[in-house]
Design an enzyme around this catalytic site. Structure first.
Site, PDB file in Angstrom:
ATOM      1  N   ASP A  44       0.838  -1.204   0.000  1.00  0.00           N
ATOM      2  CA  ASP A  44       0.000   0.000   0.000  1.00  0.00           C
ATOM      3  C   ASP A  44       0.872   1.253   0.000  1.00  0.00           C
ATOM      4  O   ASP A  44       1.377   1.668   1.038  1.00  0.00           O
ATOM      5  CB  ASP A  44      -0.903   0.014   1.235  1.00  0.00           C
ATOM      6  CG  ASP A  44      -1.831   1.219   1.218  1.00  0.00           C
ATOM      7  OD1 ASP A  44      -2.787   1.201   0.428  1.00  0.00           O
ATOM      8  OD2 ASP A  44      -1.569   2.188   1.965  1.00  0.00           O
ATOM      9  N   TYR A  49       3.427   9.886   0.492  1.00  0.00           N
ATOM     10  CA  TYR A  49       4.399   9.297   1.435  1.00  0.00           C
ATOM     11  C   TYR A  49       5.843   9.630   1.025  1.00  0.00           C
ATOM     12  O   TYR A  49       6.760   9.452   1.825  1.00  0.00           O
ATOM     13  CB  TYR A  49       4.227   7.772   1.559  1.00  0.00           C
ATOM     14  CG  TYR A  49       2.858   7.311   2.030  1.00  0.00           C
ATOM     15  CD1 TYR A  49       1.966   8.208   2.627  1.00  0.00           C
ATOM     16  CD2 TYR A  49       2.438   6.000   1.879  1.00  0.00           C
ATOM     17  CE1 TYR A  49       0.701   7.800   3.032  1.00  0.00           C
ATOM     18  CE2 TYR A  49       1.180   5.586   2.296  1.00  0.00           C
ATOM     19  CZ  TYR A  49       0.319   6.497   2.860  1.00  0.00           C
ATOM     20  OH  TYR A  49      -0.931   6.087   3.265  1.00  0.00           O
ATOM     21  N   LYS A  78      -2.037   6.174  -4.273  1.00  0.00           N
ATOM     22  CA  LYS A  78      -3.156   7.089  -4.012  1.00  0.00           C
ATOM     23  C   LYS A  78      -2.881   8.473  -4.599  1.00  0.00           C
ATOM     24  O   LYS A  78      -1.763   8.985  -4.490  1.00  0.00           O
ATOM     25  CB  LYS A  78      -3.391   7.219  -2.496  1.00  0.00           C
ATOM     26  CG  LYS A  78      -3.389   5.887  -1.766  1.00  0.00           C
ATOM     27  CD  LYS A  78      -3.724   6.001  -0.293  1.00  0.00           C
ATOM     28  CE  LYS A  78      -3.430   4.697   0.437  1.00  0.00           C
ATOM     29  NZ  LYS A  78      -2.049   4.570   0.907  1.00  0.00           N
ATOM     30  N   HIS A 111      -7.168   9.770  -2.250  1.00  0.00           N
ATOM     31  CA  HIS A 111      -6.634   9.634  -0.894  1.00  0.00           C
ATOM     32  C   HIS A 111      -7.600  10.162   0.184  1.00  0.00           C
ATOM     33  O   HIS A 111      -7.702   9.616   1.266  1.00  0.00           O
ATOM     34  CB  HIS A 111      -5.279  10.342  -0.809  1.00  0.00           C
ATOM     35  CG  HIS A 111      -4.365   9.783   0.227  1.00  0.00           C
ATOM     36  ND1 HIS A 111      -3.009   9.663   0.047  1.00  0.00           N
ATOM     37  CD2 HIS A 111      -4.601   9.296   1.464  1.00  0.00           C
ATOM     38  CE1 HIS A 111      -2.456   9.133   1.132  1.00  0.00           C
ATOM     39  NE2 HIS A 111      -3.406   8.902   2.004  1.00  0.00           N
TER      40      HIS A 111
END
Ligand code: NAP
Length: 277
Positions: A44, A49, A78, A111
């Site tokens: 994931d 990130y 995402k 997201h």
């Protein structure tokens, strides 16, 4: 390995590796590689990130080390709020693909819903276009409340396969889970371990002792037994293995009820009704 089937017939592994708050260096690469070598088939990721490069290297090395092919894996990323708007989706998708070193994703998520319903709907059209052009295998959402889903489902031509939300025994999301069940949309849990906080809970620890499993294994199994897909994060090799060693036992009804009864509607993340990046 356990899979969950979506309404479109596609499958997703019930347990994957989360990589939030993992630095874009060898820590990310090694965690992903170790997970794949340990049997994980789902990762994931997310653009925000900031570690898709090293996650991608971990995927490439993991494929080699485990002697599998790309198609054996299920990779999620995402779309971040900065890239919302129908006309921005394809470019953002390609940006993530380039960073990850992949030519398709198995799942692409919005997201957050954001606070602008029109923009949310317009962005979803962009994801639908990717899906209809077969550039992505599945599309879904994250952090959507019932209100957001009502708006989305009223207009969508492609239904999301899942909704990834915060879910752990202190936030059991019963109403949302029932809603998703009714609409044949899967729930996926983020921060399933409540960022390790839930592992200190006395009830969780008592059940773990009772069945000779770790607190993390109890929580991950509680997800599986609720038909909730989950993505615990760890960069520690022994924990990565432990978190995946959950397919040879299950919780009984009493243990499930004890865990369900811990609910406090307590979030550790932002409130999706208000969050806008
Ligand atoms: N869609 C969203 O908005 C959203 C938001 C948050 C998270 N997510 C996704 O969900 C994933 C998981 O959530 P999370 O990263 O917030 O937290 P989490 O998985 O609930 O917890 C991770 C923490 O638990 C520790 N841990 C993991 N396994 C353990 C074990 N067996 N025993 C003891 N401690 C253990 C980890 O430590 P070590 O790493 O040091 O081992 C880390 O500190 C994220 O990585 C991300 O992919 C999505």
């Amino acid at each position: 390995m356990n899979f969950t089937q979506f309404h479109n017939g596609n499958n997703m592994p019930s347990v994957g590796l989360g990589v939030f708050r993992v630095e874009n260096n060898d820590t990310a690469k090694d965690a992903v590689k170790h997970a794949i070598q340990s049997g994980y088939r789902s990762i994931d990721a997310a653009f925000i990130y900031g570690n898709e490069t090293k996650v991608g290297e971990g995927i490439a090395e993991g494929i080699k080390a485990a002697n599998i092919s790309r198609d054996d894996l299920f990779i999620t990323s995402k779309l971040w709020l900065d890239d919302y708007g129908k006309n921005n989706v394809k470019e953002a998708y390609e940006k993530s693909l380039n960073l990850l070193g992949l030519d398709y994703l198995d799942l692409y998520l919005m997201h957050w819903p954001g606070t602008d319903a029109d923009l949310m709907l317009n962005t979803w059209e962009g994801l639908e276009a990717l899906y209809n052009q077969q550039l992505v295998k599945n599309i879904g959402v994250s952090n959507f409340n019932i209100d957001h889903l009502d708006i989305l489902l009223n207009k969508a031509t492609v239904k999301p396969v899942l909704n990834q939300v915060e879910f752990h025994p202190y936030l059991t999301q019963t109403e949302l889970r029932n809603y998703l069940n009714k609409h044949d949309i899967k729930m996926e849990s983020w921060s399933p371990l409540m960022n390790a906080e839930i592992l200190q809970d006395e009830v969780v620890n008592n059940i773990a002792t009772e069945i000779n499993k770790s607190p993390a294994q109890v929580i991950i199994r509680w997800n599986i037994d609720h038909d909730v897909i989950t993505i615990p994060k760890s960069v520690t090799p022994s924990r990565i293995e432990e978190n995946y060693d959950v397919f040879n036992f299950s919780l009984n009804e009493e243990q499930m009820q004890q865990l369900d009864a811990l609910n406090q509607n307590k979030r550790i993340g932002p409130n999706p009704a208000e969050f806008n990046g």
